[in-house]
Design an enzyme around this catalytic site. Structure first.
Site, PDB file in Angstrom:
ATOM      1  N   ASP A 252       0.883  -1.164   0.000  1.00 28.07           N
ATOM      2  CA  ASP A 252       0.000   0.000   0.000  1.00 28.07           C
ATOM      3  C   ASP A 252       0.926   1.220   0.000  1.00 28.07           C
ATOM      4  OD1 ASP A 252      -2.329   1.636   0.576  1.00 28.07           O
ATOM      5  OD2 ASP A 252      -1.565   1.736   2.626  1.00 28.07           O
TER       6      ASP A 252
ATOM      7  N   ASP B 241      -0.035   5.117   0.819  1.00 27.82           N
ATOM      8  CA  ASP B 241      -0.260   6.069   1.906  1.00 27.82           C
ATOM      9  C   ASP B 241      -0.321   5.342   3.248  1.00 27.82           C
ATOM     10  OD1 ASP B 241      -0.422   8.206   0.166  1.00 27.82           O
ATOM     11  OD2 ASP B 241      -2.590   8.069  -0.049  1.00 27.82           O
TER      12      ASP B 241
HETATM   13  P1  B16 Z   1      -6.761  10.130  -3.870  1.00 27.02           P
HETATM   14  P2  B16 Z   1      -3.726   4.103  -0.102  1.00 27.02           P
HETATM   15  C1  B16 Z   1      -5.608   6.020  -0.156  1.00 27.02           C
HETATM   16  O1  B16 Z   1      -4.326   5.577  -0.447  1.00 27.02           O
HETATM   17  C2  B16 Z   1      -5.623   6.868   1.117  1.00 27.02           C
HETATM   18  O2  B16 Z   1      -5.304   6.076   2.248  1.00 27.02           O
HETATM   19  C3  B16 Z   1      -7.015   7.425   1.310  1.00 27.02           C
HETATM   20  O3  B16 Z   1      -7.059   8.235   2.463  1.00 27.02           O
HETATM   21  C4  B16 Z   1      -7.408   8.241   0.059  1.00 27.02           C
HETATM   22  O4  B16 Z   1      -8.728   8.748   0.193  1.00 27.02           O
HETATM   23  C5  B16 Z   1      -7.305   7.351  -1.167  1.00 27.02           C
HETATM   24  O5  B16 Z   1      -5.997   6.828  -1.267  1.00 27.02           O
HETATM   25  C6  B16 Z   1      -7.642   8.093  -2.442  1.00 27.02           C
HETATM   26  O6  B16 Z   1      -6.673   9.062  -2.687  1.00 27.02           O
HETATM   27  O7  B16 Z   1      -7.767  11.166  -3.490  1.00 27.02           O
HETATM   28  O8  B16 Z   1      -5.345  10.658  -3.947  1.00 27.02           O
HETATM   29  O9  B16 Z   1      -7.146   9.383  -5.126  1.00 27.02           O
HETATM   30  O10 B16 Z   1      -3.644   4.042   1.391  1.00 27.02           O
HETATM   31  O11 B16 Z   1      -4.637   3.071  -0.717  1.00 27.02           O
HETATM   32  O12 B16 Z   1      -2.364   4.156  -0.758  1.00 27.02           O
HETATM   33 MG    MG Z   2      -2.876   3.148   3.365  1.00 24.26          MG
END
Ligand code: B16
Ligand code: MG
Length: 215
Positions: free
Chosen positions: A8, A10
């Site tokens: 993953d 974030d």
């Molecule tokens: P975006 P991951 C996720 O990333 C985040 O944890 C989540 O908080 C966010 O809403 C989602 O990506 C979408 O992100 O707005 O940049 O498309 O943890 O799956 O890497």
């Molecule tokens: Mg994450």
């Protein structure tokens, strides 16, 4: 047998949680919608539009689809602007060591992120070239806890899901990994998950887990 590790982004490779929080806060204040860290917590690993729907549970009016798209855009513009602040120094502790140990032992590595900004983030932290495959929010319709993003990563790597291990900081991500038929390695908040195969305080514990499962 583990042949590939899907990370993953974030919360595992880099911490952008605070930037997501501030961007959603900016949008919520503009709209006079109550939003705090406990609501923010529910957005971990969840897609942008699904996150917006969670935030709108507190809204005093009903938004049209067009308005929702605009709100998501306001949040994303703010978020993308704040990503200009991140660089290699934001890579989380232990990550570079883990990537290098896996690579030198012939384990394939990929990204499986719900974010549509994943490639931008990887470029900012200069890690794009490290991964053999990147599956992100632009590749899928259903985000975590659906298994889609991890299944896409496995296809891109050419490895059977049963031979992939997923590293996640979100419970929704561990659920997605298990639904994909993969091993789930939990760090941070994901350690609350009942479904995780492994739980670690330190991501470096991953090296031994993988190397003990290569045969
Ligand atoms: P975006 P991951 C996720 O990333 C985040 O944890 C989540 O908080 C966010 O809403 C989602 O990506 C979408 O992100 O707005 O940049 O498309 O943890 O799956 O890497
Ligand atoms: Mg994450």
């Amino acid at each position: 047998m583990i042949k590939a590790v899907i990370f993953d982004l974030d919360g595992v490779i880099v911490s952008t949680d605070e930037y997501h929080y501030k961007a959603w806060k900016f949008m919520s204040e503009k709209e006079n919608i109550e939003f705090d860290r406990s609501i923010n917590h529910r957005l971990r690993g969840v897609s942008r539009m699904e996150s917006l729907h969670i935030i709108l549970e507190k809204a005093k009016k009903v938004y049209t689809t067009e308005e929702k798209v605009k709100l998501a855009q306001i949040k994303n513009d703010y978020y993308v602007e704040s990503l200009k602040n991140i660089n290699e120094s934001d890579i989380l502790p232990g990550v570079l060591e883990v990537l290098s140990a896996l690579k030198s032992n012939g384990i394939k590595i990929a990204i499986g992120s719900s974010s549509r900004n994943a490639k931008l983030i990887l470029n900012r932290i200069k890690l794009t070239d490290q991964f053999e495959a990147i599956a992100d929010g632009t590749d899928i319709k259903n985000s975590k806890p659906a298994p889609d993003v991890f299944l896409v990563a496995a296809v891109k790597l050419g490895i059977d899901p049963s031979e992939c291990l997923v590293v996640e900081d979100a419970e929704a991500g561990i659920k997605a990994a298990k639904r994909a038929g993969m091993f789930g390695f939990a760090v941070g908040d994901a350690k609350k998950s009942q479904e995780a195969d492994y739980k670690a305080e330190d991501i470096k514990e991953l090296i031994n887990v993988v190397l003990n499962n290569v045969k």
